[in-house]
Write a protein that holds these residues in place. Structure first.
Motif, mmCIF file in Angstrom:
data_model
loop_
_atom_site.group_PDB
_atom_site.id
_atom_site.type_symbol
_atom_site.label_atom_id
_atom_site.label_comp_id
_atom_site.label_asym_id
_atom_site.label_seq_id
_atom_site.Cartn_x
_atom_site.Cartn_y
_atom_site.Cartn_z
ATOM 1 N N VAL A 203 0.819 -1.223 0.000
ATOM 2 C CA VAL A 203 0.000 0.000 0.000
ATOM 3 C C VAL A 203 0.852 1.273 0.000
ATOM 4 O O VAL A 203 0.320 2.372 -0.152
ATOM 5 C CB VAL A 203 -1.019 0.046 1.181
ATOM 6 C CG1 VAL A 203 -1.858 -1.224 1.232
ATOM 7 C CG2 VAL A 203 -0.341 0.307 2.512
ATOM 8 N N ALA A 204 2.153 1.160 0.200
ATOM 9 C CA ALA A 204 3.042 2.332 0.170
ATOM 10 C C ALA A 204 4.378 1.895 -0.403
ATOM 11 O O ALA A 204 4.685 0.701 -0.436
ATOM 12 C CB ALA A 204 3.215 2.906 1.567
ATOM 13 N N GLU A 205 5.202 2.861 -0.828
ATOM 14 C CA GLU A 205 6.396 2.468 -1.582
ATOM 15 C C GLU A 205 7.573 2.060 -0.710
ATOM 16 O O GLU A 205 8.522 1.451 -1.188
ATOM 17 C CB GLU A 205 6.816 3.606 -2.536
ATOM 18 C CG GLU A 205 7.238 4.851 -1.789
ATOM 19 C CD GLU A 205 7.834 5.932 -2.693
ATOM 20 O OE1 GLU A 205 7.654 5.854 -3.919
ATOM 21 O OE2 GLU A 205 8.470 6.843 -2.132
ATOM 22 N N ASN A 206 7.527 2.405 0.578
ATOM 23 C CA ASN A 206 8.613 1.986 1.455
ATOM 24 C C ASN A 206 8.063 1.705 2.845
ATOM 25 O O ASN A 206 7.006 2.225 3.226
ATOM 26 C CB ASN A 206 9.705 3.067 1.527
ATOM 27 C CG ASN A 206 11.059 2.497 1.933
ATOM 28 O OD1 ASN A 206 11.203 1.283 2.133
ATOM 29 N ND2 ASN A 206 12.060 3.364 2.054
ATOM 30 N N ILE A 207 8.790 0.864 3.594
ATOM 31 C CA ILE A 207 8.376 0.486 4.947
ATOM 32 C C ILE A 207 9.559 0.709 5.871
ATOM 33 O O ILE A 207 10.649 0.183 5.628
ATOM 34 C CB ILE A 207 7.924 -0.989 4.990
ATOM 35 C CG1 ILE A 207 6.823 -1.228 3.943
ATOM 36 C CG2 ILE A 207 7.436 -1.363 6.380
ATOM 37 C CD1 ILE A 207 6.499 -2.696 3.726
ATOM 38 N N CYS A 208 9.333 1.498 6.923
ATOM 39 C CA CYS A 208 10.416 1.838 7.832
ATOM 40 C C CYS A 208 10.242 1.056 9.123
ATOM 41 O O CYS A 208 9.247 1.238 9.841
ATOM 42 C CB CYS A 208 10.373 3.334 8.139
ATOM 43 S SG CYS A 208 10.343 4.319 6.639
ATOM 44 N N PHE A 233 13.579 -0.276 1.755
ATOM 45 C CA PHE A 233 14.427 0.212 0.652
ATOM 46 C C PHE A 233 15.270 1.365 1.175
ATOM 47 O O PHE A 233 14.745 2.268 1.856
ATOM 48 C CB PHE A 233 13.567 0.702 -0.519
ATOM 49 C CG PHE A 233 12.787 -0.387 -1.187
ATOM 50 C CD1 PHE A 233 13.412 -1.275 -2.072
ATOM 51 C CD2 PHE A 233 11.425 -0.552 -0.929
ATOM 52 C CE1 PHE A 233 12.681 -2.293 -2.684
ATOM 53 C CE2 PHE A 233 10.699 -1.566 -1.536
ATOM 54 C CZ PHE A 233 11.326 -2.441 -2.421
ATOM 55 N N LEU A 234 16.546 1.359 0.857
ATOM 56 C CA LEU A 234 17.434 2.434 1.313
ATOM 57 C C LEU A 234 17.102 3.703 0.543
ATOM 58 O O LEU A 234 17.050 3.682 -0.690
ATOM 59 C CB LEU A 234 18.892 2.028 1.091
ATOM 60 C CG LEU A 234 19.325 0.826 1.950
ATOM 61 C CD1 LEU A 234 20.636 0.234 1.434
ATOM 62 C CD2 LEU A 234 19.447 1.235 3.414
ATOM 63 N N PRO A 235 16.854 4.793 1.269
ATOM 64 C CA PRO A 235 16.487 6.035 0.563
ATOM 65 C C PRO A 235 17.713 6.655 -0.103
ATOM 66 O O PRO A 235 18.813 6.604 0.442
ATOM 67 C CB PRO A 235 15.985 6.954 1.678
ATOM 68 C CG PRO A 235 16.031 6.172 2.950
ATOM 69 C CD PRO A 235 16.865 4.964 2.729
ATOM 70 N N ASN A 236 17.504 7.212 -1.261
ATOM 71 C CA ASN A 236 18.557 8.019 -1.886
ATOM 72 C C ASN A 236 18.586 9.383 -1.203
ATOM 73 O O ASN A 236 17.690 9.742 -0.446
ATOM 74 C CB ASN A 236 18.277 8.164 -3.377
ATOM 75 C CG ASN A 236 18.289 6.804 -4.069
ATOM 76 O OD1 ASN A 236 19.157 5.969 -3.793
ATOM 77 N ND2 ASN A 236 17.299 6.574 -4.938
ATOM 78 N N GLU A 237 19.622 10.137 -1.526
ATOM 79 C CA GLU A 237 19.792 11.484 -0.939
ATOM 80 C C GLU A 237 18.547 12.349 -1.144
ATOM 81 O O GLU A 237 18.146 13.108 -0.269
ATOM 82 C CB GLU A 237 20.977 12.206 -1.604
ATOM 83 C CG GLU A 237 22.332 11.600 -1.298
ATOM 84 C CD GLU A 237 22.883 12.062 0.030
ATOM 85 O OE1 GLU A 237 22.831 13.285 0.300
ATOM 86 O OE2 GLU A 237 23.334 11.197 0.816
ATOM 87 N N ASP A 238 17.943 12.220 -2.310
ATOM 88 C CA ASP A 238 16.796 13.081 -2.635
ATOM 89 C C ASP A 238 15.481 12.546 -2.066
ATOM 90 O O ASP A 238 14.410 13.093 -2.333
ATOM 91 C CB ASP A 238 16.670 13.229 -4.152
ATOM 92 C CG ASP A 238 16.382 11.884 -4.832
ATOM 93 O OD1 ASP A 238 16.370 10.841 -4.127
ATOM 94 O OD2 ASP A 238 16.167 11.878 -6.061
ATOM 95 N N SER A 240 14.165 9.680 -2.734
ATOM 96 C CA SER A 240 13.544 8.641 -3.549
ATOM 97 C C SER A 240 13.987 7.272 -3.025
ATOM 98 O O SER A 240 14.941 7.163 -2.263
ATOM 99 C CB SER A 240 13.937 8.813 -5.019
ATOM 100 O OG SER A 240 15.333 8.636 -5.154
ATOM 101 N N VAL A 241 13.289 6.246 -3.453
ATOM 102 C CA VAL A 241 13.547 4.907 -2.950
ATOM 103 C C VAL A 241 14.656 4.250 -3.750
ATOM 104 O O VAL A 241 14.611 4.225 -4.978
ATOM 105 C CB VAL A 241 12.229 4.098 -3.011
ATOM 106 C CG1 VAL A 241 12.491 2.627 -3.100
ATOM 107 C CG2 VAL A 241 11.370 4.441 -1.817
ATOM 108 N N GLY A 242 15.689 3.726 -3.018
ATOM 109 C CA GLY A 242 16.829 3.137 -3.701
ATOM 110 C C GLY A 242 16.869 1.624 -3.573
ATOM 111 O O GLY A 242 15.854 0.957 -3.740
ATOM 112 N N ALA A 243 18.054 1.121 -3.235
ATOM 113 C CA ALA A 243 18.287 -0.324 -3.239
ATOM 114 C C ALA A 243 17.525 -1.027 -2.118
ATOM 115 O O ALA A 243 17.273 -0.454 -1.066
ATOM 116 C CB ALA A 243 19.782 -0.598 -3.081
ATOM 117 N N ARG A 244 17.198 -2.287 -2.349
ATOM 118 C CA ARG A 244 16.556 -3.131 -1.357
ATOM 119 C C ARG A 244 17.529 -3.379 -0.215
ATOM 120 O O ARG A 244 18.691 -3.682 -0.431
ATOM 121 C CB ARG A 244 16.168 -4.460 -2.032
ATOM 122 C CG ARG A 244 15.446 -5.455 -1.165
ATOM 123 C CD ARG A 244 13.991 -5.078 -0.988
ATOM 124 N NE ARG A 244 13.376 -5.851 0.076
ATOM 125 C CZ ARG A 244 12.389 -6.729 -0.098
ATOM 126 N NH1 ARG A 244 11.888 -6.921 -1.297
ATOM 127 N NH2 ARG A 244 11.893 -7.404 0.912
#
Lengths: 568, 568
Positions: A203-208, A233-238, A240-244
């Protein structure tokens, strides 16, 4: 009859039972006017009735599924979550600094309860995020706050809490997950966590994940535990969603209820994480999240109770069976009426307790006065335990009101019981809540409890002229509770307190409930609230006698039998 | 830990609490010696542990299914039913004239309870047959007895009871099924019946339905109802199975629990039936079956409670969590210990009540003394309602003892709650039982209740020297119950009784439970039974105060709010 969020009940409690003016006079909550309060409740109610409630059965019938490593949630859940996010409901209480509404907890609690009644499985997702938001606000570095809070508040990302491991449930200190310092401000987390609500989903693009783990060499038990933020997913600097990241979903649990909520087993293998709060200060940081969540879980119980009550009431008003002087439907029969009134009266009691707890949290936050903090701390385990017990009791009575239909799944009455049953277990079992109440929350020697009882008795005195029987019953019950509290705090061996902790908590809730019913009666003399208060005092308050009698027994009789005798 | 039938508990109750000698001195039950009793319990226990208990999960996971008009039961059920039949357990209480064992009801009740704990869904099949056997023995013509009883007793055929229709549940008198006299000693039955337990299945070659229906022109309400025996297959003269009768299985219910028990909707279309009992005497004949079944359903609750208790106990003895002075498993923690002891103490109380009721049935049958009949009649609703409430309460506590594991279906704790929940509903809801207790069973002005209380107080007096606290508590509780009973029977408006019927029944059960715990303590001075009695008196008996307080309120507060206010 479809679910209708109990908007008017919350308005009544906020405007008539709580000192809303005092809250509105604070700088922090000056904007939460009566008009805004009413608009928020109405708007949230609409979302519950129109968008969320229709998803409740779908979640039960089409549980979340793990297929090829991917979790697919129930039909409509993605849209339902999006609607909650778009309305801003996830970040209601969050600071406006990162996009929250900065509203008082009384409104968050009200809205959370309404949403729980509409669709418990789905509401659990924002509840977890809210706890995480609060924990990060209090304990995370500015960099983490800047990056994560806007995403969590907007619902682009969600949050979870990871405490439990197979060998470490109520005994959190027994956890084995490890965090190795990478020397670059990050840690590598490894271990297995179980019972992670909304631990994986679509339901969302990342899970913390907020994960409790131990750095090698740290002391055993709860003292040596630190808290880490570990995104899926590791967040990029900006942003956005990066690597798993190194966290995998091993399985989803097959549960009695809340089938729509994916309860995950998560395996961490050198997952990258960031410490939140001080080293070995993980429990304190997690407790920020837990306390919030405990009040929220109490609200879940009440929300499901409200839904189960409405469902049973609609059936009772429609089902014709036998005759009575009072009418032709089963709602006319004395015993059915007794059940329906008990449901309604208990919901009001539990809701008032929860809202009073939320109000204390708000006043503590707005004034910094430690008395409000202590009051919230005392009320939290009661709100959690009683709210969830009421949820179970009301859902169970809802089945009984339906008779044979209640046992047939299509009716929907049984789902309420299956769903709500977990609320007495998670976020600390109700037994743990009761132990918290009689030990940690009584470290002040019962002072805060005494203040509450003073307040109750003052109310009873003031009401004595107008409604003498109710006032006298409330006063007497409060006195019995006071005597038992005195006995309790005098016990130096905590096991003597623990032996009666659950009945003590239940009796405390019964007396608080009577207090709020009396207050409501005074605000509605001769009206339905006075009638309901009379019912409560006649039929539910009397429980307290037997409960408090048990408390004063102490531990002896529990250990007189040895385990061989008990299991023979 | 696998289920172990509580053989020793039954032996203790029969030999120490009941006057087994008096029963053995009667002509009817002279053969039921202590040796035979012990052999029967042991043998039945073995069947439960080894054959039936392994089927309990299978029934849940693989429910009975209706496919192409044929019902297929769960894996192993056919063999399980055959084992019960071969052991002679279906016809334990049936007259030896048609192949029964002629054993007292105390043994049937004990064995039924043990089997319910092993596999509730499957045990429901012989329970229905037993009720039908008793109804036919009392009310059927010799021809029907000769043909049907041997088949039902041997388990070649099974029996069902057909009361409920969509519009006629607790209000049986509202039924619409019709029976047309064919003029040849048979009737043509048409109508729809719902909630028929084991209404269709593949474990026996024929199914005999006892169906309530009305002959055209008969009065409305319960007075005009007659009872008919309607077999699924019409028997040939030689007892072999002939043509299919006009009864079709429309559907099976999708239920909260007892998935292994096929609950059918049956459609009768000119089905051929034979009247049982006199015309318009159907309710009386059906009540023979109902009373038997009510005691049996109470035993189902207790049986599931026993299984849930054993299951929770095993987990508590194995699960390590935290430390306590008393040990390292959760069974050492005060609150877990409190739950486990409450489970055990309540099971003993409920079982003693049920066995005392069974004993009264036996003495009534063996002596013809109407005092025994009245005693059985008074105890039946208490045994049914309290036994099933204990089942639900204990199963619920069993989940709580398991913590998070309790909510995961694979653990098995949740199934007990799902299964047992129906027992508070079927064979007359527990509300109906309570109404029966305070109205019909108090038509003697409370005389039989008074006799029971005399007995309790005499026991308390006799025990006063040796265990003064327990004796005093029991005596006091009995006196409060006596005063409330006096108040109750003085209410001429039955609604005033009904308004407190459920709490009255529960308080009565609490006091009876205390009496049996005291008796057990006296038989085991200083031993585990005295310790358990002390726990019961400390922590469970105190409930009676609040319950009885409610009874004396009467109806007024229930009707002060009108339905619009209540549902607002």
């Amino acid at each position: 009859m479809p679910y209708r969020a109990a908007v008017n009940e919350f308005s009544f409690i906020i405007e008539e039972l709580l000192d809303a003016e005092a809250l509105r006079e604070t700088e922090q909550f000056g904007d939460a006017t009566a008009d805004l309060t009413s608009a928020i409740l109405t708007e949230a109610g609409k979302l519950c009735d129109e968008v969320l409630a229709p998803l409740q059965r779908a979640g039960d019938l089409h549980p979340a599924k793990l297929e090829n490593g991917v979790v697919r949630t129930s039909p409509g859940y993605k849209e339902g979550f999006a609607a909650m996010a778009e309305g801003g409901w996830i970040g209601m209480a969050a600071s406006p600094d990162h996009g929250g509404m900065g509203l008082p907890m009384i409104l968050t609690s009200a809205v959370n309860e309404m949403m729980s009644g509409a669709c418990l499985s789905l509401q659990l997702a924002p509840l977890m995020s809210q706890g995480q938001i609060e924990a990060l606000e209090h304990h995370a570095s500015d960099a983490i706050k800047e990056l994560y809070l806007p995403k969590l508040i907007s619902g682009e990302w969600t949050g979870t809490m990871n405490l439990t491991e197979p060998q470490a449930g109520s005994d959190v200190g027994a956890l084995k997950s490890q965090a190795i310092d990478n020397g670059d401000g990050t840690y590598s987390i490894s271990g297995q966590k179980i019972y992670i609500s909304w631990g994986d989903h679509d339901v969302a693009e990342n899970i913390c994940h907020l994960v409790l783990a131990r750095i090698p060499g740290a002391p055993e038990g709860t003292k040596g535990i630190s808290l880490f933020l570990v995104p899926k997913f590791l967040p990029n600097e900006d942003g956005s969603v990066g690597a798993r990241n190194g966290v995998a979903t091993v399985s989803l649990e097959h549960k009695l209820g809340i089938h729509g909520s994916p309860t995950a087993v998560l395996q961490y293998e050198n997952a990258k994480g960031w410490m939140v709060g001080p080293e070995q200060g993980g429990m304190a940081a997690m407790f920020t999240m837990m306390n919030n969540a405990r009040l929220g879980v109490g609200g879940q119980g009440i929300g499901v109770a409200e839904a189960a009550y409405q469902h049973a009431m609609a059936y009772a008003l429609e089902r014709r069976q036998g005759k009575s002087l009072h009418g032709f439907t089963i709602a006319a029969h004395a015993d059915v009426r007794r059940m329906l009134m008990a449901m309604k009266a208990d919901i009001f009691a539990a809701r008032s307790i929860a809202m009073t707890c939320a109000y204390a949290i708000d006043m503590a936050s707005a004034t910094g006065d430690p008395v409000w903090t202590s009051r919230a701390a005392l009320l939290t385990p009661i709100a959690k335990s009683f709210g969830t017990d009421v949820g179970i009791r009301v859902a169970d009575m809802g089945i009984q009101v339906h008779g044979g239909m209640g046992f047939v799944e299509e009716t929907g009455a049984a789902q309420f019981l299956r769903d709500v049953r977990v609320t007495a277990i998670y976020e600390g079992t109700n037994g743990i809540q009761a132990m918290d109440l009689v030990a940690r929350k009584m470290m002040d020697g019962g002072e805060m409890a005494g203040r509450l009882l003073d307040e109750i008795e003052a109310k009873a005195e003031a009401a004595r002229a107008e409604m003498p029987e109710i006032a006298e019953a409330v006063w007497q019950a409060s006195e019995t509770l006071r005597e038992t509290t005195d006995w309790l705090v005098a016990q130096e061996d905590l096991t003597d307190r623990f032996a009666g902790a659950v009945p003590y908590l239940n009796a405390f809730a019964r007396v608080l409930g009577a207090y709020f019913h009396l207050s409501a009666a005074m605000a509605d003399r001769g009206g339905p609230r006075e009638k309901l208060a009379r019912f409560y005092v006649n039929r539910l308050l009397p429980d307290h006698t037997g409960l408090l009698e048990q408390v004063r027994v102490g531990q002896h009789d529990l250990y007189a039998m040895d385990l061989d005798e008990l299991s023979a």
